[in-house]
Design a protein around this motif. Structure first.
Motif, PDB file in Angstrom:
ATOM      1  N   VAL A  28       0.846  -1.199   0.000  1.00  0.00           N
ATOM      2  CA  VAL A  28       0.000   0.000   0.000  1.00  0.00           C
ATOM      3  C   VAL A  28       0.881   1.249   0.000  1.00  0.00           C
ATOM      4  CG1 VAL A  28      -1.869   1.251   1.175  1.00  0.00           C
ATOM      5  CG2 VAL A  28      -1.759  -1.235   1.365  1.00  0.00           C
ATOM      6  N   ASN A 106     -10.240  -7.538   2.120  1.00  0.00           N
ATOM      7  CA  ASN A 106     -10.334  -8.120   3.455  1.00  0.00           C
ATOM      8  C   ASN A 106     -11.768  -7.922   3.961  1.00  0.00           C
ATOM      9  OD1 ASN A 106     -10.152  -8.775   6.134  1.00  0.00           O
ATOM     10  ND2 ASN A 106      -8.265  -7.623   6.514  1.00  0.00           N
ATOM     11  N   PHE A 140      -2.134 -10.544  -2.815  1.00  0.00           N
ATOM     12  CA  PHE A 140      -2.986 -10.440  -1.621  1.00  0.00           C
ATOM     13  C   PHE A 140      -4.401 -10.919  -1.956  1.00  0.00           C
ATOM     14  CE2 PHE A 140      -5.778  -7.653   1.092  1.00  0.00           C
ATOM     15  CZ  PHE A 140      -5.400  -8.144   2.339  1.00  0.00           C
ATOM     16  N   MET A 144      -6.213 -13.869  -0.141  1.00  0.00           N
ATOM     17  CA  MET A 144      -7.360 -13.503   0.695  1.00  0.00           C
ATOM     18  C   MET A 144      -8.691 -13.996   0.109  1.00  0.00           C
ATOM     19  SD  MET A 144      -8.231 -11.727   3.444  1.00  0.00           S
ATOM     20  CE  MET A 144      -7.140 -10.686   4.286  1.00  0.00           C
TER      21      MET A 144
HETATM   22  C1  AOF Z   1      -4.383   0.262   5.194  1.00  0.00           C
HETATM   23  N1  AOF Z   1      -3.143   0.709   4.920  1.00  0.00           N
HETATM   24  O1  AOF Z   1      -0.982   0.371   4.520  1.00  0.00           O
HETATM   25  C2  AOF Z   1      -2.352  -1.523   4.786  1.00  0.00           C
HETATM   26  C3  AOF Z   1      -3.681  -1.993   5.016  1.00  0.00           C
HETATM   27  O2  AOF Z   1      -2.426  -6.316  11.113  1.00  0.00           O
HETATM   28  P1  AOF Z   1      -2.409  -4.938  10.488  1.00  0.00           P
HETATM   29  O3  AOF Z   1      -2.746  -3.861  11.474  1.00  0.00           O
HETATM   30  O4  AOF Z   1      -1.114  -4.641   9.756  1.00  0.00           O
HETATM   31  O5  AOF Z   1      -3.598  -4.883   9.399  1.00  0.00           O
HETATM   32  C4  AOF Z   1      -3.532  -5.669   8.236  1.00  0.00           C
HETATM   33  C5  AOF Z   1      -4.757  -5.451   7.370  1.00  0.00           C
HETATM   34  O6  AOF Z   1      -4.912  -4.054   7.061  1.00  0.00           O
HETATM   35  C6  AOF Z   1      -4.633  -6.144   6.021  1.00  0.00           C
HETATM   36  O7  AOF Z   1      -5.174  -7.440   6.037  1.00  0.00           O
HETATM   37  C7  AOF Z   1      -5.428  -5.233   5.109  1.00  0.00           C
HETATM   38  O8  AOF Z   1      -6.818  -5.471   5.200  1.00  0.00           O
HETATM   39  C8  AOF Z   1      -5.142  -3.861   5.679  1.00  0.00           C
HETATM   40  N2  AOF Z   1      -3.943  -3.312   5.051  1.00  0.00           N
HETATM   41  N3  AOF Z   1      -4.648  -1.067   5.180  1.00  0.00           N
HETATM   42  O9  AOF Z   1      -5.265   1.050   5.477  1.00  0.00           O
HETATM   43  C9  AOF Z   1      -2.113  -0.105   4.724  1.00  0.00           C
HETATM   44  N4  AOF Z   1      -1.315  -2.395   4.636  1.00  0.00           N
END
Ligand code: AOF
Ligand code: ZN
Length: 381
Positions: A28, A106, A140, A144
């Motif tokens: 991201v 997700n 992903f 997912m």
């Molecule tokens: C965002 N911005 O840069 C990313 C997102 O375990 P955590 O806290 O790292 O959360 C992982 C989930 O967050 C991942 O499965 C996806 O749904 C989301 N990723 N979201 O707003 C980011 N990497």
């Protein structure tokens, strides 16, 4: 708006730098713009650490209040995870507008992040550059939504289309630079798979060498329906370095050979299949359950054809060497399916690396170079 797309493209380019370190999270990127000026940017750099949006906010050279955030993925809003949710952070920062590339597949997010922003009075424009942003996170989405790894096939072939020497004897076809590129790719994958022909003929180690390892664990996988793998091979004697997993037919999994391999620490799994061929779909499902998000297959021609005919290839890397083997009984590379879309070509020393994507893959969205390819070409910001 052209400007929106340009800023999102910049966010995509940034996101690619997380490749290998953020998985199984998505790549991201985020750019923050105020008065037509980029005042902050960031990307998700490491699994378990800060997401793209807080990184971009922290880098702002001016107060972001009233500005626009460009994010390749819908900001997250869920709790009970490693980091605090991003959507509330954007609200607190006083942004006026958020432009989102694609929704987060997700199920804990999927539209809720965008809804939360809107309910706080923020103008949300989405999706913008959706196919490009989805292609960025194709692995992903495979992991997912489709519950399988993202599958990359890679092989090297000579100018006369051969993948080995006379009688299948191992020959170093690619040169030093492409060797390094392959090892950089290996270092970003969670699993490397070969067929029994390669395992018996080359006795490979399958580890990334002379590169920094980016993944916490690498599974070495052999598809060996008749379980011909010798207990004295290197894959069996180095399980203390990286685990080795062998898939074979159910009866072979009960054999003496299986017991000997297990005694050395090799995991031997019996799996279904007809005509001496193992079914790839259920194997990929099992690898998904073991958290393999990126699977690199280094196939001989037979395994390559098996993958092509099962429709389970997402990406193909072929290395074309100027070397001529000129041996009539040397094995010939599998034919590259004609409909595969060429996304990139780059010279690595005297070799040429070609990247192709399978347009029939459920995770094909855009004819766009992968992060691995872009990082190799050094085109990142
Ligand atoms: C965002 N911005 O840069 C990313 C997102 O375990 P955590 O806290 O790292 O959360 C992982 C989930 O967050 C991942 O499965 C996806 O749904 C989301 N990723 N979201 O707003 C980011 N990497
Ligand atoms: Zn987040």
């Amino acid at each position: 708006m052209i400007a929106d797309e340009a800023y999102l493209q910049r966010a995509i380019d940034l996101a690619m730098q997380g490749r290998g370190s953020v998985e199984p999270n998505p790549l991201v990127g985020c750019v923050i713009v105020k008065n037509d000026q980029v005042i902050g940017q960031g990307y998700h750099q490491r699994f378990g650490q800060t997401h793209a949006e807080p990184n971009a906010l922290a880098s702002c050279t001016q107060d972001p209040r009233g500005g626009t955030a460009y994010v390749t993925l819908e900001p997250c809003c869920h709790h009970n995870k490693k980091t605090p949710p991003c959507a509330p952070r954007l609200i607190e920062a006083g942004l006026k507008r958020v432009v989102i590339g694609c929704m987060d597949p997700n199920p804990a997010v999927n539209g809720r992040g965008a809804a939360l922003l809107r309910s706080a009075g923020i103008q949300v424009d989405a999706p913008v550059l959706e196919n490009e942003c989805r292609q960025l996170i194709a692995p992903f989405i495979a992991f997912m939504v489709h519950q399988r790894p993202y599958v990359t096939l890679k092989w090297a072939q000579s100018a006369d289309g051969k993948v080995a020497g006379a009688g299948g004897r191992a020959v170093q076809i690619s040169d030093e630079k492409s060797w390094q590129a392959v090892h950089r790719l290996r270092a970003r994958c969670d699993g490397i798979m070969i067929g029994s022909g390669t395992a018996l003929g080359d006795d490979p180690l399958l580890t990334p060498r002379r590169v920094k390892r980016l993944r916490p664990r690498l599974l070495r996988i052999v598809l060996d329906s008749h379980l011909r793998l010798s207990p004295s091979c290197r894959l069996a004697s180095t399980v203390d370095m990286d685990p080795t997993l062998v898939f074979c037919q159910p009866d072979a999994a009960e054999s003496d050979q299986a017991r000997q391999l297990r005694h050395l620490g090799v995991e031997v799994i019996g799996t279904e299949g007809g005509d001496g061929q193992l079914s790839l779909g259920p194997i990929l499902t099992q690898l998904r359950q073991r958290n393999v998000m990126h699977l690199l297959v280094e196939p001989g021609p037979t395994l390559a054809r098996g993958f092509f005919s099962s429709g389970l290839v997402d990406r193909l890397w072929t290395i074309h060497s100027p070397m001529v083997i000129d041996e009539p009984d040397a094995p010939t590379a599998a034919a590259i399916p004609e409909d595969f879309a060429l996304t990139g070509q780059i010279m690595l020393g005297d070799d040429q690396l070609c990247e192709r994507l399978n347009p029939a893959s459920p995770v094909f969205f855009s004819r766009q170079q992968s992060a691995d390819f872009v990082l190799l070409s050094g085109q990142h910001p």
